[in-house]
Write a protein that holds these residues in place. Structure first.
Motif, short mmCIF file in Angstrom:
data_model
loop_
_atom_site.label_atom_id
_atom_site.label_comp_id
_atom_site.label_asym_id
_atom_site.label_seq_id
_atom_site.Cartn_x
_atom_site.Cartn_y
_atom_site.Cartn_z
N GLU A 8 15.81 7.25 -5.84
CA GLU A 8 15.93 7.95 -7.13
C GLU A 8 16.19 6.96 -8.27
N LEU A 9 17.10 6.03 -8.03
CA LEU A 9 17.42 5.03 -9.05
C LEU A 9 16.23 4.10 -9.30
N SER A 10 15.50 3.80 -8.24
CA SER A 10 14.31 2.95 -8.37
C SER A 10 13.24 3.64 -9.20
N VAL A 11 13.08 4.93 -9.01
CA VAL A 11 12.10 5.68 -9.81
C VAL A 11 12.50 5.69 -11.28
N GLY A 38 12.45 2.03 -28.92
CA GLY A 38 13.33 1.93 -27.75
C GLY A 38 13.17 3.13 -26.83
N LEU A 39 11.93 3.50 -26.57
CA LEU A 39 11.65 4.70 -25.78
C LEU A 39 12.20 4.64 -24.36
N ALA A 40 12.34 3.44 -23.82
CA ALA A 40 12.89 3.30 -22.47
C ALA A 40 14.33 3.79 -22.42
N ASN A 41 14.98 3.86 -23.58
CA ASN A 41 16.36 4.33 -23.62
C ASN A 41 16.47 5.83 -23.36
N ILE A 42 15.35 6.54 -23.38
CA ILE A 42 15.37 7.95 -22.97
C ILE A 42 15.92 8.03 -21.55
N ILE A 43 15.45 7.13 -20.71
CA ILE A 43 15.89 7.11 -19.31
C ILE A 43 17.36 6.69 -19.23
N THR A 44 17.76 5.73 -20.07
CA THR A 44 19.15 5.29 -20.07
C THR A 44 20.09 6.43 -20.44
N VAL A 45 19.75 7.15 -21.52
CA VAL A 45 20.58 8.27 -21.96
C VAL A 45 20.64 9.34 -20.87
N PHE A 46 19.50 9.63 -20.28
CA PHE A 46 19.45 10.59 -19.18
C PHE A 46 20.37 10.13 -18.03
N ALA A 47 20.25 8.85 -17.66
CA ALA A 47 21.02 8.32 -16.52
C ALA A 47 22.52 8.32 -16.80
N VAL A 48 22.91 8.08 -18.04
CA VAL A 48 24.34 8.10 -18.38
C VAL A 48 24.95 9.44 -18.01
N TYR A 49 24.18 10.51 -18.20
CA TYR A 49 24.71 11.85 -17.94
C TYR A 49 24.43 12.35 -16.51
N ARG A 50 23.61 11.63 -15.75
CA ARG A 50 23.29 12.11 -14.40
C ARG A 50 23.69 11.15 -13.29
N CYS A 51 24.07 9.93 -13.63
CA CYS A 51 24.36 8.91 -12.61
C CYS A 51 25.76 8.34 -12.80
N LYS A 52 26.20 7.62 -11.80
CA LYS A 52 27.50 6.93 -11.88
C LYS A 52 27.33 5.70 -12.79
N LEU A 157 16.80 16.50 -19.64
CA LEU A 157 17.94 16.73 -18.75
C LEU A 157 17.90 18.07 -18.00
N PRO A 158 17.74 19.20 -18.68
CA PRO A 158 17.75 20.46 -17.92
C PRO A 158 16.51 20.65 -17.05
N ARG A 159 15.42 19.99 -17.40
CA ARG A 159 14.18 20.18 -16.66
C ARG A 159 14.16 19.46 -15.32
N ILE A 160 14.85 18.34 -15.24
CA ILE A 160 14.87 17.61 -13.96
C ILE A 160 16.30 17.37 -13.47
N LYS A 161 17.20 18.19 -13.92
CA LYS A 161 18.61 18.07 -13.55
C LYS A 161 18.80 18.12 -12.03
N PHE A 162 18.00 18.94 -11.38
CA PHE A 162 18.15 19.12 -9.94
C PHE A 162 17.81 17.85 -9.16
N LEU A 163 17.08 16.93 -9.76
CA LEU A 163 16.68 15.73 -9.05
C LEU A 163 17.82 14.73 -8.86
N MET A 164 18.68 14.63 -9.87
CA MET A 164 19.72 13.62 -9.87
C MET A 164 21.08 14.29 -9.85
N LYS A 165 21.61 14.45 -8.67
CA LYS A 165 22.93 15.07 -8.54
C LYS A 165 23.99 13.98 -8.58
N ASP A 166 25.13 14.30 -9.19
CA ASP A 166 26.24 13.33 -9.28
C ASP A 166 26.74 12.97 -7.91
#
Length: 166
Positions: A8-11, A38-52, A157-166
């Motif tokens: 998941e993190l690799s993706v 800085g479009l790659a930061n979309i993933i960073t912002v997403f990851a801040v709220y979904r990952c450790k 975030l709400p569309r793929i929330k189920f993919l990345m569980k805390d």
């Protein structure tokens, strides 16, 4: 770390790197160095709220290193890393204050911190304080870019929330 989580993190890392490389192909319409979406930061912002926190740091770190290698601009790693570290620390702290419904606010603060880190690195590397004259332009563009990437992450975030569980 389990294999599924590593995948998941690799993706997420791969997607952010792909976005980064695609953005490199877009000509910069501004004459000021350092201004970009800085479009790659979309993933960073997403990851801040979904990952450790350490997982987000790994995603950002790998993207920074591979991005500088793929872009052929290893020197830019100094500026990117200094901005990314400040941004990441700030956003991880803001995560405790700003809920998932308002992550675009955290993204704006992250962009401002990123620009601050870049300016500090530029002053240290060039030993020229006059670079601070770029700071207001970077702040305005950073706020706009942070708003855009934050809103994109907000929609994601709400569309793929189920993919990345805390």
């Amino acid at each position: 770390m389990k294999a599924k989580r590593l995948a998941e993190l690799s993706v997420l890392t791969a997607v952010s790197l792909i976005i980064f490389i695609i953005e490199l192909q877009i000509p910069n319409p501004f004459p000021i160095p350092g201004i970009k979406l800085g479009l790659a930061n979309i993933i960073t912002v997403f990851a801040v709220y979904r990952c450790k926190p350490y997982e987000v740091a790994m995603i950002v770190g790998v993207r920074l290193i591979l991005g500088s290698v793929f872009s052929g601009n290893i020197t830019a790693l100094i500026y990117s890393a200094s901005g990314a570290v400040l941004c990441l620390i700030g956003m991880l702290l803001l995560k405790n204050i700003i809920d998932e419904k308002h992550i675009w606010i955290a993204s704006i603060f992250g962009a401002v911190l990123h620009n601050t880190g870049q300016i500090i690195a530029a002053i240290i590397v060039t030993q020229t304080v006059q670079i601070i004259a770029y700071y207001p332009f970077l702040l305005v563009s950073g706020c706009l870019a942070g708003l855009f990437t934050g809103l994109c992450a907000q929609l994601l975030l709400p569309r793929i929330k189920f993919l990345m569980k805390d």
